[in-house]
Design a protein around this motif. Structure first.
Motif, PDB file in Angstrom:
ATOM      1  N   LYS A  72       1.573  -4.595   2.717  1.00 41.53           N
ATOM      2  CA  LYS A  72       0.468  -3.770   3.193  1.00 41.53           C
ATOM      3  C   LYS A  72       0.872  -2.306   3.197  1.00 41.53           C
ATOM      4  CE  LYS A  72      -2.695  -3.197   7.088  1.00 41.53           C
ATOM      5  NZ  LYS A  72      -3.055  -3.666   8.437  1.00 41.53           N
ATOM      6  N   LEU A  73      -0.001  -1.428   2.675  1.00 39.47           N
ATOM      7  CA  LEU A  73       0.273  -0.009   2.570  1.00 39.47           C
ATOM      8  C   LEU A  73      -0.435   0.767   3.664  1.00 39.47           C
ATOM      9  CD1 LEU A  73      -0.007   0.717  -1.246  1.00 39.47           C
ATOM     10  CD2 LEU A  73       2.069   0.665   0.117  1.00 39.47           C
ATOM     11  N   ASP A  74       0.165   1.858   4.061  1.00 38.39           N
ATOM     12  CA  ASP A  74      -0.491   2.814   4.953  1.00 38.39           C
ATOM     13  C   ASP A  74      -1.573   3.512   4.128  1.00 38.39           C
ATOM     14  OD1 ASP A  74      -1.313   4.888   6.491  1.00 38.39           O
ATOM     15  OD2 ASP A  74       0.671   5.745   6.825  1.00 38.39           O
ATOM     16  N   LEU A  75      -2.829   3.302   4.461  1.00 37.94           N
ATOM     17  CA  LEU A  75      -3.926   3.814   3.656  1.00 37.94           C
ATOM     18  C   LEU A  75      -4.087   5.325   3.759  1.00 37.94           C
ATOM     19  CD1 LEU A  75      -6.607   1.023   4.159  1.00 37.94           C
ATOM     20  CD2 LEU A  75      -4.984   1.342   2.288  1.00 37.94           C
ATOM     21  N   THR A  76      -3.301   5.981   4.592  1.00 34.56           N
ATOM     22  CA  THR A  76      -3.359   7.441   4.647  1.00 34.56           C
ATOM     23  C   THR A  76      -2.498   8.070   3.550  1.00 34.56           C
ATOM     24  OG1 THR A  76      -1.473   7.622   6.183  1.00 34.56           O
ATOM     25  CG2 THR A  76      -3.684   7.398   7.136  1.00 34.56           C
ATOM     26  N   LEU A  77      -1.778   7.234   2.788  1.00 24.63           N
ATOM     27  CA  LEU A  77      -0.962   7.767   1.683  1.00 24.63           C
ATOM     28  C   LEU A  77      -1.854   8.447   0.663  1.00 24.63           C
ATOM     29  CD1 LEU A  77       1.537   4.855   1.036  1.00 24.63           C
ATOM     30  CD2 LEU A  77       2.115   7.145   1.823  1.00 24.63           C
TER      31      LEU A  77
ATOM     32  N   GLN B 167       5.679   6.926  -9.402  1.00 27.35           N
ATOM     33  CA  GLN B 167       5.246   7.105  -8.017  1.00 27.35           C
ATOM     34  C   GLN B 167       5.058   5.759  -7.337  1.00 27.35           C
ATOM     35  OE1 GLN B 167       1.571   9.240  -7.601  1.00 27.35           O
ATOM     36  NE2 GLN B 167       1.668   9.311  -5.386  1.00 27.35           N
ATOM     37  N   LEU B 168       4.561   4.773  -8.077  1.00 28.47           N
ATOM     38  CA  LEU B 168       4.331   3.440  -7.533  1.00 28.47           C
ATOM     39  C   LEU B 168       5.579   2.557  -7.567  1.00 28.47           C
ATOM     40  CD1 LEU B 168       0.813   2.765  -9.099  1.00 28.47           C
ATOM     41  CD2 LEU B 168       1.326   3.178  -6.688  1.00 28.47           C
ATOM     42  N   ASN B 169       6.707   3.161  -7.962  1.00 26.59           N
ATOM     43  CA  ASN B 169       7.994   2.456  -7.969  1.00 26.59           C
ATOM     44  C   ASN B 169       8.039   1.318  -8.995  1.00 26.59           C
ATOM     45  OD1 ASN B 169      10.624   2.490  -6.850  1.00 26.59           O
ATOM     46  ND2 ASN B 169      10.169   0.658  -5.659  1.00 26.59           N
ATOM     47  N   ILE B 170       7.245   1.447 -10.053  1.00 23.32           N
ATOM     48  CA  ILE B 170       7.314   0.478 -11.145  1.00 23.32           C
ATOM     49  C   ILE B 170       8.543   0.762 -12.005  1.00 23.32           C
ATOM     50  CG2 ILE B 170       6.132  -0.328 -13.234  1.00 23.32           C
ATOM     51  CD1 ILE B 170       3.491   0.208 -11.788  1.00 23.32           C
ATOM     52  N   HIS B 171       8.913   2.032 -12.104  1.00 27.05           N
ATOM     53  CA  HIS B 171      10.178   2.406 -12.754  1.00 27.05           C
ATOM     54  C   HIS B 171      10.736   3.618 -12.016  1.00 27.05           C
ATOM     55  CE1 HIS B 171       9.102   6.178 -14.838  1.00 27.05           C
ATOM     56  NE2 HIS B 171       7.892   5.662 -14.952  1.00 27.05           N
ATOM     57  N   ASN B 172      11.996   3.946 -12.279  1.00 25.74           N
ATOM     58  CA  ASN B 172      12.641   5.090 -11.624  1.00 25.74           C
ATOM     59  C   ASN B 172      13.278   6.030 -12.650  1.00 25.74           C
ATOM     60  OD1 ASN B 172      14.830   3.619 -12.471  1.00 25.74           O
ATOM     61  ND2 ASN B 172      15.762   3.389 -10.450  1.00 25.74           N
ATOM     62  N   LYS B 173      12.648   6.133 -13.817  1.00 27.49           N
ATOM     63  CA  LYS B 173      13.213   6.904 -14.926  1.00 27.49           C
ATOM     64  C   LYS B 173      12.672   8.337 -14.928  1.00 27.49           C
ATOM     65  CE  LYS B 173      13.482   2.565 -17.457  1.00 27.49           C
ATOM     66  NZ  LYS B 173      13.046   1.775 -18.647  1.00 27.49           N
ATOM     67  N   PRO B 174      13.496   9.307 -15.335  1.00 26.02           N
ATOM     68  CA  PRO B 174      13.070  10.710 -15.301  1.00 26.02           C
ATOM     69  C   PRO B 174      12.038  11.050 -16.368  1.00 26.02           C
ATOM     70  CG  PRO B 174      15.265  10.531 -16.253  1.00 26.02           C
ATOM     71  CD  PRO B 174      14.901   9.166 -15.755  1.00 26.02           C
TER      72      PRO B 174
ATOM     73  N   LYS C  92       7.897  -0.479  -0.991  1.00 24.75           N
ATOM     74  CA  LYS C  92       7.744  -1.854  -0.514  1.00 24.75           C
ATOM     75  C   LYS C  92       6.913  -2.716  -1.472  1.00 24.75           C
ATOM     76  CE  LYS C  92       7.897  -0.351   4.333  1.00 24.75           C
ATOM     77  NZ  LYS C  92       7.127  -0.294   5.600  1.00 24.75           N
ATOM     78  N   LEU C  93       6.252  -2.079  -2.426  1.00 27.17           N
ATOM     79  CA  LEU C  93       5.441  -2.842  -3.377  1.00 27.17           C
ATOM     80  C   LEU C  93       6.308  -3.769  -4.206  1.00 27.17           C
ATOM     81  CD1 LEU C  93       3.040  -0.041  -4.648  1.00 27.17           C
ATOM     82  CD2 LEU C  93       2.361  -2.091  -3.421  1.00 27.17           C
ATOM     83  N   LYS C  94       5.828  -4.974  -4.424  1.00 25.97           N
ATOM     84  CA  LYS C  94       6.536  -5.965  -5.232  1.00 25.97           C
ATOM     85  C   LYS C  94       5.767  -6.162  -6.534  1.00 25.97           C
ATOM     86  CE  LYS C  94       9.225  -6.614  -1.675  1.00 25.97           C
ATOM     87  NZ  LYS C  94      10.585  -6.065  -1.642  1.00 25.97           N
ATOM     88  N   TRP C  95       6.398  -5.820  -7.641  1.00 29.12           N
ATOM     89  CA  TRP C  95       5.699  -5.867  -8.921  1.00 29.12           C
ATOM     90  C   TRP C  95       6.085  -7.063  -9.784  1.00 29.12           C
ATOM     91  CZ3 TRP C  95       1.582  -3.041  -9.304  1.00 29.12           C
ATOM     92  CH2 TRP C  95       1.494  -1.846  -8.575  1.00 29.12           C
ATOM     93  N   SER C  96       6.982  -7.908  -9.311  1.00 31.02           N
ATOM     94  CA  SER C  96       7.376  -9.060 -10.114  1.00 31.02           C
ATOM     95  C   SER C  96       6.230 -10.059 -10.180  1.00 31.02           C
ATOM     96  CB  SER C  96       8.616  -9.736  -9.524  1.00 31.02           C
ATOM     97  OG  SER C  96       8.329 -10.248  -8.247  1.00 31.02           O
TER      98      SER C  96
END
Length: 216
Positions: A209-214, A130-137, A197-201
């Motif tokens: 910056k995230l929309d806090l209504t997420l 969900q946080l886009n750290i990986h995209n694996k099923p 948009k999160l950058k995990w490197s």
């Protein structure tokens, strides 16, 4: 699966119980999953040792001459607590290090019946997707309705607007091993536009910056 883009899966990480459970169907399904992975030429990543369902699935994969990798915290190897790993073994210092390595070395994830540890591993992978750290099923093998309550709870959380419909699609379920692997191969990741948009490197100086209504 005509017309469906098939994801190439070479290694699947299986989360499951170190116990066999009350229903013999759990044991049979774990062995069958291992057979399916072997026949489909898919290698196994798991938590190591030979106890419970973990031992069943790893033994079946090895019997079909596929690679088995157990990633196990060193603490578990003291006094042979969990038995001998069926295949190659990597020892790590912490549970978190174990899970990160499982994520990095696997192409997909399957949860069989298990307890708190199995559920922790399953939901950690879901939240990282969900946080886009990986995209694996990620999928659960719903043997004899074992995960019915869990799936109902997740759907309830969607209705209550704590989980988005987009995020709900991350968790796949099926009642047979072949069906589940087919679904994992057909999975298409749909990242949340804001969370993507999160950058995990490690080199990132700051997060977007995230929309806090997420609803996280």
């Amino acid at each position: 699966m005509e017309g469906v883009l098939v994801r190439k899966i070479k290694k699947i990480c299986v989360f499951c119980g170190a116990n066999s459970g009350k229903d013999v169907a759990f044991v049979n399904a774990a062995f069958h999953l291992g057979e399916v992975l072997g026949k489909r030429k898919i290698d196994l990543v798991y938590g190591g040792g030979k106890l419970g369902l973990m031992g069943c699935v790893s033994t079946a994969v090895a019997q079909h001459e596929r690679q088995v990798l157990g990633i196990i915290p060193s603490a578990f190897t003291i006094n042979n607590l969990v038995g001998e790993t069926c295949g190659k073994e990597i020892k790590v210092a912490t549970m978190q290090e174990r899970l990160v390595m499982m994520m990095e070395l696997s192409d997909a994830f399957i949860a069989l019946p298990g307890g708190f540890g199995t559920l922790e591993e399953l939901f950690q992978m879901i939240s990282w997707a969900q946080l886009n750290i990986h995209n694996k099923p990620i999928g659960v093998l719903n043997i004899n309705g074992f995960f019915n309550g869990l799936l109902s709870f997740v759907d309830h959380a969607v209705k209550q607007e704590f989980i988005t419909p987009r995020a709900r699609k991350i968790l796949i379920s099926a009642t047979t091993a072949n069906e589940l692997v087919d679904k994992l191969q057909a999975f298409r990741f749909e990242p949340d536009p804001a969370l993507s948009k999160l950058k995990w490197s490690p080199s990132s100086s700051q997060k977007e910056k995230l929309d806090l209504t997420l609803r996280l």
